[in-house]
Design a protein around this motif. Structure first.
Motif, mmCIF file in Angstrom:
data_model
loop_
_atom_site.group_PDB
_atom_site.id
_atom_site.type_symbol
_atom_site.label_atom_id
_atom_site.label_comp_id
_atom_site.label_asym_id
_atom_site.label_seq_id
_atom_site.Cartn_x
_atom_site.Cartn_y
_atom_site.Cartn_z
ATOM 1 N N ASP A 132 6.349 -8.608 9.712
ATOM 2 C CA ASP A 132 5.144 -9.160 9.106
ATOM 3 C C ASP A 132 4.058 -8.105 9.160
ATOM 4 O OD1 ASP A 132 3.430 -11.023 7.940
ATOM 5 O OD2 ASP A 132 4.109 -12.638 9.237
ATOM 6 N N LYS A 133 2.904 -8.438 8.594
ATOM 7 C CA LYS A 133 1.814 -7.466 8.594
ATOM 8 C C LYS A 133 0.671 -7.838 9.521
ATOM 9 C CE LYS A 133 -0.482 -9.335 4.544
ATOM 10 N NZ LYS A 133 -1.022 -9.031 3.233
ATOM 11 N N GLY A 134 0.702 -9.045 10.091
ATOM 12 C CA GLY A 134 -0.414 -9.382 10.958
ATOM 13 C C GLY A 134 -0.189 -10.609 11.802
ATOM 14 N N VAL A 139 -3.976 -6.589 12.214
ATOM 15 C CA VAL A 139 -3.359 -6.464 10.900
ATOM 16 C C VAL A 139 -2.895 -5.028 10.746
ATOM 17 C CG1 VAL A 139 -3.715 -6.659 8.413
ATOM 18 C CG2 VAL A 139 -4.832 -8.271 9.945
ATOM 19 N N LEU A 140 -1.639 -4.882 10.340
ATOM 20 C CA LEU A 140 -1.023 -3.563 10.156
ATOM 21 C C LEU A 140 -0.484 -3.468 8.741
ATOM 22 C CD1 LEU A 140 0.919 -3.695 13.515
ATOM 23 C CD2 LEU A 140 -0.983 -2.178 13.044
ATOM 24 N N ALA A 141 0.166 -2.363 8.440
ATOM 25 C CA ALA A 141 0.813 -2.205 7.144
ATOM 26 C C ALA A 141 1.945 -3.228 7.024
ATOM 27 C CB ALA A 141 1.375 -0.796 7.005
ATOM 28 N N GLU A 142 2.327 -3.552 5.805
ATOM 29 C CA GLU A 142 3.405 -4.517 5.572
ATOM 30 C C GLU A 142 4.647 -4.119 6.365
ATOM 31 O OE1 GLU A 142 4.771 -7.924 4.438
ATOM 32 O OE2 GLU A 142 2.911 -7.280 3.503
ATOM 33 N N GLY A 143 5.186 -5.050 7.145
ATOM 34 C CA GLY A 143 6.377 -4.804 7.950
ATOM 35 C C GLY A 143 6.110 -4.025 9.221
ATOM 36 N N GLY A 144 4.860 -3.829 9.593
ATOM 37 C CA GLY A 144 4.523 -3.038 10.770
ATOM 38 C C GLY A 144 4.527 -3.813 12.074
ATOM 39 N N ARG A 162 4.706 -4.549 18.448
ATOM 40 C CA ARG A 162 4.820 -3.316 17.659
ATOM 41 C C ARG A 162 5.468 -2.271 18.543
ATOM 42 N NH1 ARG A 162 3.785 -0.720 13.019
ATOM 43 N NH2 ARG A 162 3.073 1.429 13.117
#
Length: 188
Positions: A132-134, A139-144, A162
């Motif tokens: 996910d992104k957040g 909130v991170l990059a998509e898929g981070g 992460r």
């Protein structure tokens, strides 16, 4: 000519002197306002923990969790109510961000957090994983972000992690999904 110079000299005024008392009053007032905001935020955090007080104690990491299928070092970013990425859970220390070491075994997922409470998610409690992104507050990059969904008591929880090497996330999603599928089939 002299009257003109005298007239110009009479019209010149010096700059107003800075009123240090008024300036100090404004600075003190601003500092008190900022301190009030921080105090209100802290009280809100404590109130959220009180409202979530029905969350049972987290299971401790067993002394012998079994052979490690996967391990990961990284950051724990927090937990939320499953499916509601902004509803942060702060009870039982789940709202505390920290470094993390994850270990996946046949028995479940061991979450070891230096400086925060460690916990264990039994294999039967694991519901799945996704990229996910957040999650609340991050909130991170998509898929981070690796988001692990698990059940604790009567509540489903999403926990965000992460890895230090985000390329590891895909292997974790696959392993957690296969462990969930084998646990679900074994329960039938």
């Amino acid at each position: 000519m002299t009257p003109l110079i005298t007239t110009l000299a009479d019209e010149q005024k010096s700059e107003a002197v800075t009123d240090w008392a008024a300036r100090a009053g404004w600075v003190v007032g601003l500092l008190l306002f900022v301190a009030l905001l921080y105090w209100l935020m802290r009280e809100g955090w404590k109130w959220r923990g009180t409202l979530q007080g029905d969350l049972p104690e987290l299971p401790a990491v067993p002394d012998e969790p079994g052979e490690a299928r996967l391990t990961m070092a990284g950051r724990y970013h927090g937990s939320t109510t499953a499916g509601q990425w902004l509803d942060r859970i702060v009870a039982r220390g789940l709202g505390t961000r920290s470094r993390v070491e994850l270990t996946l075994t046949e028995q479940g997922l061991a979450v070891v957090r230096p400086g925060a409470e460690d916990f264990f998610v039994p294999a039967a409690g694991l519901r799945g994983a996704r990229l996910d992104k957040g999650i609340a507050g991050k909130v991170l990059a998509e898929g981070g972000l690796l988001v692990v969904t698990w059940r604790h008591g009567d509540k489903e929880i999403d926990s965000g992690f992460r890895a230090d090497h985000p390329a590891e996330h895909a292997a974790w999603v696959e392993a957690l999904t296969s462990l969930n599928n084998s646990t679900t089939e074994g329960a039938r």
